[in-house]
Design an enzyme around this catalytic site. Structure first.
Site, mmCIF file in Angstrom:
data_model
loop_
_atom_site.group_PDB
_atom_site.id
_atom_site.type_symbol
_atom_site.label_atom_id
_atom_site.label_comp_id
_atom_site.label_asym_id
_atom_site.label_seq_id
_atom_site.Cartn_x
_atom_site.Cartn_y
_atom_site.Cartn_z
ATOM 1 N N GLU A 142 -29.549 92.525 34.039
ATOM 2 C CA GLU A 142 -30.470 91.968 35.355
ATOM 3 C C GLU A 142 -29.479 91.568 36.318
ATOM 4 O OE1 GLU A 142 -31.452 87.615 34.087
ATOM 5 O OE2 GLU A 142 -31.604 88.616 32.245
ATOM 6 N N ASP B 165 -29.207 93.123 27.642
ATOM 7 C CA ASP B 165 -29.721 92.169 28.778
ATOM 8 C C ASP B 165 -28.997 92.635 30.285
ATOM 9 O OD1 ASP B 165 -30.913 90.697 30.624
ATOM 10 O OD2 ASP B 165 -30.404 88.686 29.266
ATOM 11 N N ASP C 261 -38.555 85.661 23.210
ATOM 12 C CA ASP C 261 -37.211 85.698 23.196
ATOM 13 C C ASP C 261 -36.754 84.331 23.424
ATOM 14 O OD1 ASP C 261 -36.364 85.580 26.387
ATOM 15 O OD2 ASP C 261 -37.964 87.178 25.855
#
Length: 251
Positions: A133, A131, A42
């Site tokens: 986090e 994503d 990625d």
């Protein structure tokens, strides 16, 4: 995977036990370690100019490429990377860095879908990844949201992305963040592929309700021909035919 680069992500995620899974019709059924044979990466603009032909010749078969963050940021190298990866034969997918404290999930899902994160059945385009986090900015580890508030935000994003594209988004996260910030919510794992971020020799414990991981980000300091400096390395939990099935939304 955040906008602030791998050094910050190392501080945020190192040592955490983490996770990822896949939709029931698209996941591998063999053991994760035995099935993790398809290598990927990625990237974002932090990797600079990438020679995608060299990346593919080095054996990399898929890549998640940063597209957007929040409600107004688009990675300046996304358009170049996304097209060049495809042309080199790399199965590509976009990803969106979530900022749950600045807008609704629906707003951010629409921003992603309108800025490169849509989907097409061409054997080389994966559903986009959300994503999730630890917050690298101000506002607290869980972006100031309660566990109920975070669940609602994530569901809003997932529902909107599916409405826009017809696909279930991939979810990138860590077990620690997910369990703390969503209260060990198991809701998405029946349909949404789970991408585990654990920089270790094994994927580790999965979050509550997650039966299996689909993608595993196992290091942030990988090396790949065609890329200068460190790059995140990943595995797909299955063989190439199953990865193409995920890309094409077929059983």
């Amino acid at each position: 995977m955040s906008r602030t680069g791998s050094q910050l992500r190392r501080l945020l995620a190192a040592g955490l036990t983490v996770l990822a899974t896949a939709a029931a019709t698209l996941v591998a059924t063999t053991g994760p370690a035995a099935a993790a044979t398809v290598p990927g990466i990625d990237v974002s603009h932090y990797q600079g100019v990438i020679n995608w032909t060299s990346v593919r010749n080095a054996g990399i078969q898929f890549a998640f490429i940063k597209a957007t963050e929040g409600t107004s940021y688009k990675d300046p190298r996304f358009n170049t990377n996304y097209v060049a990866a495809y042309n080199a034969g790399v199965i590509r997918g976009a990803y969106h860095f979530a900022r749950p404290n600045i807008s609704s999930g629906a707003v951010q899902a629409n921003y992603l879908a309108s800025n490169g994160g849509a989907w097409s059945a061409d054997s080389r385009t994966l559903p986009a990844a959300l994503d999730l986090e630890a917050n690298p900015y101000t506002g607290g580890y869980c972006y100031g949201l309660s566990t109920t508030g975070m669940r609602n935000w994530v569901q809003d994003f997932l529902n909107t992305y599916r409405s826009r594209t017809g696909r279930y988004a991939v979810i990138y996260t860590t077990t620690s963040w997910w369990n703390q910030c969503t209260g060990s919510w198991s809701g998405p794992w029946g349909n949404h592929p789970l991408w585990i971020a654990r920089w270790a020799s094994a994927p580790g414990t999965l979050p509550a309700g997650a039966p299996v991981w689909s993608f595993w980000q196992y290091t942030s300091t990988g090396s790949v021909a065609g890329i200068s400096g460190n790059v995140d390395r990943n595995y797909w939990n299955g063989d190439r035919s199953r990865l193409i099935a995920l890309a094409n939304n077929t059983p």
